[in-house]
Design a protein around this motif. Structure first.
Motif, PDB file in Angstrom:
ATOM      1  N   THR A  42      35.152  25.843  58.075  1.00 30.32           N
ATOM      2  CA  THR A  42      34.588  26.976  57.358  1.00 30.32           C
ATOM      3  C   THR A  42      35.453  27.257  56.142  1.00 30.32           C
ATOM      4  N   GLU A  43      34.882  27.947  55.187  1.00 30.93           N
ATOM      5  CA  GLU A  43      35.612  28.259  53.959  1.00 30.93           C
ATOM      6  C   GLU A  43      36.162  29.668  54.042  1.00 30.93           C
ATOM      7  N   ASN A  44      37.358  29.900  53.492  1.00 31.58           N
ATOM      8  CA  ASN A  44      37.895  31.255  53.453  1.00 31.58           C
ATOM      9  C   ASN A  44      37.702  31.867  52.066  1.00 31.58           C
ATOM     10  N   PHE A  45      38.125  33.109  51.905  1.00 28.64           N
ATOM     11  CA  PHE A  45      37.808  33.829  50.669  1.00 28.64           C
ATOM     12  C   PHE A  45      38.594  33.294  49.473  1.00 28.64           C
ATOM     13  N   LEU A  46      39.610  32.466  49.689  1.00 25.86           N
ATOM     14  CA  LEU A  46      40.364  31.843  48.606  1.00 25.86           C
ATOM     15  C   LEU A  46      39.878  30.420  48.321  1.00 25.86           C
ATOM     16  N   LYS A  47      38.703  30.090  48.874  1.00 23.69           N
ATOM     17  CA  LYS A  47      38.090  28.776  48.693  1.00 23.69           C
ATOM     18  C   LYS A  47      38.882  27.659  49.380  1.00 23.69           C
ATOM     19  N   GLY A  48      39.750  28.034  50.308  1.00 23.93           N
ATOM     20  CA  GLY A  48      40.393  27.046  51.154  1.00 23.93           C
ATOM     21  C   GLY A  48      39.485  26.717  52.320  1.00 23.93           C
ATOM     22  N   HIS A  49      39.821  25.672  53.041  1.00 24.13           N
ATOM     23  CA  HIS A  49      38.988  25.244  54.162  1.00 24.13           C
ATOM     24  C   HIS A  49      39.821  25.143  55.434  1.00 24.13           C
ATOM     25  N   VAL A  50      39.321  25.751  56.495  1.00 29.79           N
ATOM     26  CA  VAL A  50      39.875  25.581  57.832  1.00 29.79           C
ATOM     27  C   VAL A  50      39.102  24.446  58.476  1.00 29.79           C
ATOM     28  N   LEU A  51      39.777  23.355  58.804  1.00 30.92           N
ATOM     29  CA  LEU A  51      39.142  22.174  59.378  1.00 30.92           C
ATOM     30  C   LEU A  51      39.632  21.968  60.804  1.00 30.92           C
ATOM     31  N   PHE A  52      38.717  21.631  61.700  1.00 36.96           N
ATOM     32  CA  PHE A  52      39.124  21.407  63.082  1.00 36.96           C
ATOM     33  C   PHE A  52      38.168  20.451  63.770  1.00 36.96           C
ATOM     34  N   SER A  53      38.719  19.735  64.720  1.00 36.32           N
ATOM     35  CA  SER A  53      37.955  18.905  65.643  1.00 36.32           C
ATOM     36  C   SER A  53      38.796  18.836  66.910  1.00 36.32           C
ATOM     37  N   LYS A  54      38.468  17.958  67.815  1.00 37.08           N
ATOM     38  CA  LYS A  54      39.195  17.902  69.074  1.00 37.08           C
ATOM     39  C   LYS A  54      40.646  17.491  68.821  1.00 37.08           C
ATOM     40  N   ASN A  55      41.585  18.343  69.253  1.00 33.77           N
ATOM     41  CA  ASN A  55      43.025  18.095  69.116  1.00 33.77           C
ATOM     42  C   ASN A  55      43.495  17.996  67.665  1.00 33.77           C
ATOM     43  N   PHE A  56      42.741  18.585  66.753  1.00 32.74           N
ATOM     44  CA  PHE A  56      43.156  18.552  65.345  1.00 32.74           C
ATOM     45  C   PHE A  56      42.748  19.853  64.674  1.00 32.74           C
ATOM     46  N   LYS A  57      43.665  20.391  63.866  1.00 35.66           N
ATOM     47  CA  LYS A  57      43.353  21.568  63.074  1.00 35.66           C
ATOM     48  C   LYS A  57      44.281  21.603  61.875  1.00 35.66           C
ATOM     49  N   THR A  58      43.728  21.899  60.718  1.00 34.38           N
ATOM     50  CA  THR A  58      44.549  22.062  59.530  1.00 34.38           C
ATOM     51  C   THR A  58      43.843  23.021  58.587  1.00 34.38           C
ATOM     52  N   VAL A  59      44.514  23.404  57.520  1.00 29.76           N
ATOM     53  CA  VAL A  59      43.933  24.309  56.522  1.00 29.76           C
ATOM     54  C   VAL A  59      44.389  23.848  55.150  1.00 29.76           C
ATOM     55  N   THR A  60      43.486  23.849  54.174  1.00 31.76           N
ATOM     56  CA  THR A  60      43.837  23.413  52.831  1.00 31.76           C
ATOM     57  C   THR A  60      44.465  24.537  52.018  1.00 31.76           C
ATOM     58  N   LYS A  61      44.159  25.757  52.353  1.00 30.34           N
ATOM     59  CA  LYS A  61      44.744  26.928  51.695  1.00 30.34           C
ATOM     60  C   LYS A  61      44.564  28.121  52.627  1.00 30.34           C
TER      61      LYS A  61
END
Length: 296
Positions: free
Chosen positions: A163-182
């Motif tokens: 999903t996208e956050n209000f700063l146009k960063g992205h929260v990315l996730f799948s099984k056993n993985f999660k990261t954020v671009t901003k």
């Protein structure tokens, strides 16, 4: 990729890619909070320049990257870890040599290639149902996207929900993985709503809508993505709409970080004259997704 190759991968890089950063960086080694006793004031887990780790708070237990992954993900076996690396579920590239990893500048690591609806990759839907209990795909499609992306130092492409956050960063996730671009919070607004519900993660929000589907259009929703973003919301989200105060509702995690964030949210609501309701006593488990899955 076999265990020997996996253990050559930089431990600090792996930890960064699961959003774990050093408590401090020293000359030739990194110190992290223990994964067993994370509430300590100073880090006790040391990663040395020879790419080995030791946790001084855990009877000096230590070892290789795979040993650390087994500590972080105790439900996995070595065979499963190897399989996940070869399937690209732990999505990152091995550097040429061990490098000092600091928190990168926003957006440095990941390049978003394409954005699709949540139905794009069937195995992602399987993960939502089997691992997270989110079976209402029509509802999930209103808030989640499927992202195709790559790391900036690689041409290999990966897929994640997000999903996208209000700063146009992205929260990315799948099984056993999660990261954020901003880093940033995510906000979903419903016209005329007089209440705002706070969640720590997007899966807690989707769990809420699974449990209370009739509530979907009655509130605004703020997903913090990390409780560290709570203060950021105070700078951008008003506590009133027109002449009416907005009721503030907390569904944060049932842990120390959730306790502190809930009290901060309560204090800020009181300061602005908004009624605050802590709804954590209404569910069991660490968070709403655990409650949905019956993990309590």
């Amino acid at each position: 990729m076999e265990t020997k190759e996996i253990n050559k991968i930089s431990i600090p890089l792996f930890l960064e890619l699961i959003s774990v950063y050093p408590e401090r960086k020293c000359n030739g080694y990194w110190m992290y909070k223990s994964f067993i006793t994370p509430n300590q004031r100073t880090g006790s887990l040391k990663v040395s320049s020879n790419n080995l780790w030791v946790d001084y708070s855990l009877n000096n237990t230590g070892g290789t990257l795979i040993d650390l992954i087994l500590l972080i993900y105790p439900e996995l076996t070595v065979k499963e870890i190897v399989k996940k690396f070869n399937n690209g579920i732990f999505s990152f590239q091995q550097p040429d040599k061990l490098i000092a990893i600091e928190k990168k500048k926003d957006g440095d690591s990941i390049i978003i290639l394409n954005e699709y609806d949540v139905f794009r990759q069937p195995y992602m839907l399987k993960y939502l149902v089997e691992d997270r209990g989110i079976s209402n795909f029509e509802m999930a499609s209103r808030y989640l996207k499927t992202y195709q992306y790559r790391w900036s130092n690689s041409n290999k492409e990966y897929w994640s929900l997000g999903t996208e956050n209000f700063l146009k960063g992205h929260v990315l996730f799948s099984k056993n993985f999660k990261t954020v671009t901003k880093q940033g919070y995510t906000f979903f607004e419903n016209l005329g709503a007089k209440s705002r519900i706070y969640f720590e993660g997007i899966l807690d929000f989707l769990s809420f809508l699974m449990i209370y589907p009739e509530q979907e259009l009655l509130h605004d929703y703020c997903i913090l993505n990390t409780v560290n973003n709570l203060k950021m919301t105070f700078e951008n989200l008003p506590f009133s709409r027109g002449t009416d105060q907005i009721q503030i509702i907390g569904f944060l995690d049932r842990d120390n970080a959730g306790d502190k964030a809930t009290e901060l949210l309560r204090d800020k609501s009181d300061m602005h004259g908004s009624k605050f309701y802590d709804y954590r006593p209404t569910f069991k488990g660490k968070d709403l997704n655990d409650y949905l899955l019956g993990k309590y």
